[in-house]
Scaffold this motif. Structure first.
Motif, PDB file in Angstrom:
ATOM      1  N   MET A   1       8.037  11.880  -5.169  1.00  0.00           N
ATOM      2  CA  MET A   1       9.168  11.729  -6.054  1.00  0.00           C
ATOM      3  C   MET A   1       8.533  11.800  -7.314  1.00  0.00           C
ATOM      4  SD  MET A   1      11.557   8.704  -4.077  1.00  0.00           S
ATOM      5  CE  MET A   1      12.466   8.671  -5.867  1.00  0.00           C
ATOM      6  N   HIS A   2       9.231  12.139  -8.349  1.00  0.00           N
ATOM      7  CA  HIS A   2       8.955  11.915  -9.901  1.00  0.00           C
ATOM      8  C   HIS A   2       9.342  10.579 -10.469  1.00  0.00           C
ATOM      9  CE1 HIS A   2       7.914  16.390  -9.245  1.00  0.00           C
ATOM     10  NE2 HIS A   2       7.001  15.988 -10.209  1.00  0.00           N
ATOM     11  N   VAL A   3       8.602  10.032 -11.198  1.00  0.00           N
ATOM     12  CA  VAL A   3       9.240   8.799 -11.866  1.00  0.00           C
ATOM     13  C   VAL A   3       9.611   9.182 -13.179  1.00  0.00           C
ATOM     14  CG1 VAL A   3       8.335   6.770 -13.068  1.00  0.00           C
ATOM     15  CG2 VAL A   3       7.366   7.416 -10.950  1.00  0.00           C
ATOM     16  N   GLU A   4      11.044   8.594 -13.618  1.00  0.00           N
ATOM     17  CA  GLU A   4      11.677   9.017 -14.833  1.00  0.00           C
ATOM     18  C   GLU A   4      11.934   7.698 -15.664  1.00  0.00           C
ATOM     19  OE1 GLU A   4      15.245  11.170 -14.412  1.00  0.00           O
ATOM     20  OE2 GLU A   4      14.087  12.669 -13.231  1.00  0.00           O
ATOM     21  N   VAL A  17       3.865  11.354 -10.069  1.00  0.00           N
ATOM     22  CA  VAL A  17       4.486  11.471  -8.941  1.00  0.00           C
ATOM     23  C   VAL A  17       4.007  10.518  -7.855  1.00  0.00           C
ATOM     24  CG1 VAL A  17       4.193  13.052  -6.902  1.00  0.00           C
ATOM     25  CG2 VAL A  17       4.071  13.902  -9.333  1.00  0.00           C
ATOM     26  N   VAL A  18       4.944   9.835  -7.113  1.00  0.00           N
ATOM     27  CA  VAL A  18       4.619   8.926  -6.191  1.00  0.00           C
ATOM     28  C   VAL A  18       4.927   9.133  -4.871  1.00  0.00           C
ATOM     29  CG1 VAL A  18       5.253   6.969  -7.901  1.00  0.00           C
ATOM     30  CG2 VAL A  18       7.088   7.741  -6.437  1.00  0.00           C
ATOM     31  N   LEU A  19       4.039   8.609  -3.768  1.00  0.00           N
ATOM     32  CA  LEU A  19       4.201   9.068  -2.561  1.00  0.00           C
ATOM     33  C   LEU A  19       4.992   7.661  -1.906  1.00  0.00           C
ATOM     34  CD1 LEU A  19       3.440  10.584   0.383  1.00  0.00           C
ATOM     35  CD2 LEU A  19       1.643   8.993   0.259  1.00  0.00           C
ATOM     36  N   VAL A  20       6.274   7.737  -1.045  1.00  0.00           N
ATOM     37  CA  VAL A  20       6.796   6.703  -0.760  1.00  0.00           C
ATOM     38  C   VAL A  20       6.744   6.540   0.820  1.00  0.00           C
ATOM     39  CG1 VAL A  20       9.176   5.711  -0.719  1.00  0.00           C
ATOM     40  CG2 VAL A  20       8.438   7.040  -2.504  1.00  0.00           C
ATOM     41  N   PRO A  30       4.948  -8.794  -1.571  1.00  0.00           N
ATOM     42  CA  PRO A  30       5.589  -8.167  -2.932  1.00  0.00           C
ATOM     43  C   PRO A  30       4.727  -6.887  -3.248  1.00  0.00           C
ATOM     44  CG  PRO A  30       5.410 -10.469  -2.951  1.00  0.00           C
ATOM     45  CD  PRO A  30       4.489 -10.074  -1.723  1.00  0.00           C
ATOM     46  N   SER A  31       5.512  -5.811  -3.473  1.00  0.00           N
ATOM     47  CA  SER A  31       5.020  -4.465  -4.078  1.00  0.00           C
ATOM     48  C   SER A  31       5.912  -3.773  -4.606  1.00  0.00           C
ATOM     49  CB  SER A  31       4.401  -3.865  -2.892  1.00  0.00           C
ATOM     50  OG  SER A  31       3.718  -2.753  -2.957  1.00  0.00           O
ATOM     51  N   ILE A  32       5.652  -2.441  -4.897  1.00  0.00           N
ATOM     52  CA  ILE A  32       6.443  -1.536  -5.679  1.00  0.00           C
ATOM     53  C   ILE A  32       7.264  -0.617  -4.746  1.00  0.00           C
ATOM     54  CG2 ILE A  32       6.637   0.288  -7.386  1.00  0.00           C
ATOM     55  CD1 ILE A  32       4.236  -0.724  -8.764  1.00  0.00           C
ATOM     56  N   PHE A  33       8.626  -0.783  -4.544  1.00  0.00           N
ATOM     57  CA  PHE A  33       9.465   0.009  -3.761  1.00  0.00           C
ATOM     58  C   PHE A  33      10.347   0.888  -4.522  1.00  0.00           C
ATOM     59  CE2 PHE A  33       7.929  -3.981  -1.752  1.00  0.00           C
ATOM     60  CZ  PHE A  33       7.891  -3.473  -0.272  1.00  0.00           C
ATOM     61  N   VAL A  34      10.854   1.850  -3.875  1.00  0.00           N
ATOM     62  CA  VAL A  34      12.026   2.697  -4.246  1.00  0.00           C
ATOM     63  C   VAL A  34      13.155   2.075  -3.688  1.00  0.00           C
ATOM     64  CG1 VAL A  34      12.894   4.936  -3.874  1.00  0.00           C
ATOM     65  CG2 VAL A  34      10.610   4.776  -4.353  1.00  0.00           C
ATOM     66  N   ARG A  83       3.327   3.953  -2.036  1.00  0.00           N
ATOM     67  CA  ARG A  83       1.587   3.928  -1.387  1.00  0.00           C
ATOM     68  C   ARG A  83       0.671   4.458  -2.599  1.00  0.00           C
ATOM     69  NH1 ARG A  83       0.838   0.249   2.012  1.00  0.00           N
ATOM     70  NH2 ARG A  83      -0.952   1.564   2.876  1.00  0.00           N
ATOM     71  N   TRP A  84       1.195   5.393  -3.368  1.00  0.00           N
ATOM     72  CA  TRP A  84       0.282   6.337  -4.106  1.00  0.00           C
ATOM     73  C   TRP A  84       0.843   6.913  -5.274  1.00  0.00           C
ATOM     74  CZ3 TRP A  84       0.372  11.421  -5.033  1.00  0.00           C
ATOM     75  CH2 TRP A  84      -0.652  12.184  -5.377  1.00  0.00           C
TER      76      TRP A  84
END
Length: 89
Positions: A1-4, A17-20, A30-34, A83-84
């Motif tokens: 996915m692309h971050v906006e 660009v993120v890998l989910v 706790p972490s960063i999630f979509v 994750r990345w």
């Protein structure tokens, strides 16, 4: 996915660009999630709020311009854990 957008600056920048990992949907640890909220897909830092019935989650933007907020687990839909990421130079 692309971050906006800038809500996760300085951690994630618009255009990253993120890998989910869609198998990791529990905000523990706790972490960063979509997640899907009423505005669409968003990337946010999530953490459980202990001792709540119904269970609640704190939703945090790394950019301090945006205030954290809380929702019950039933009010949000966690897509997966980021994750990345990659950033164009």
């Amino acid at each position: 996915m692309h971050v906006e957008g800038d809500s996760m600056m300085p951690t994630l920048h618009s255009g990253d660009v993120v890998l989910v990992d869609m198998q990791r949907r529990s905000p523990t640890p706790p972490s960063i999630f979509v997640l899907f909220n009423r505005m669409g897909l968003v990337g946010k830092r999530l953490e459980n709020i202990p001792n709540n019935d119904p269970p609640k989650v704190r939703i945090i933007s790394d950019n301090t311009f945006y205030s954290p907020y809380e929702r019950t687990v039933d009010e949000i839909h966690i897509i997966g854990r980021i994750r990345w990421f990659a950033r164009e130079m």
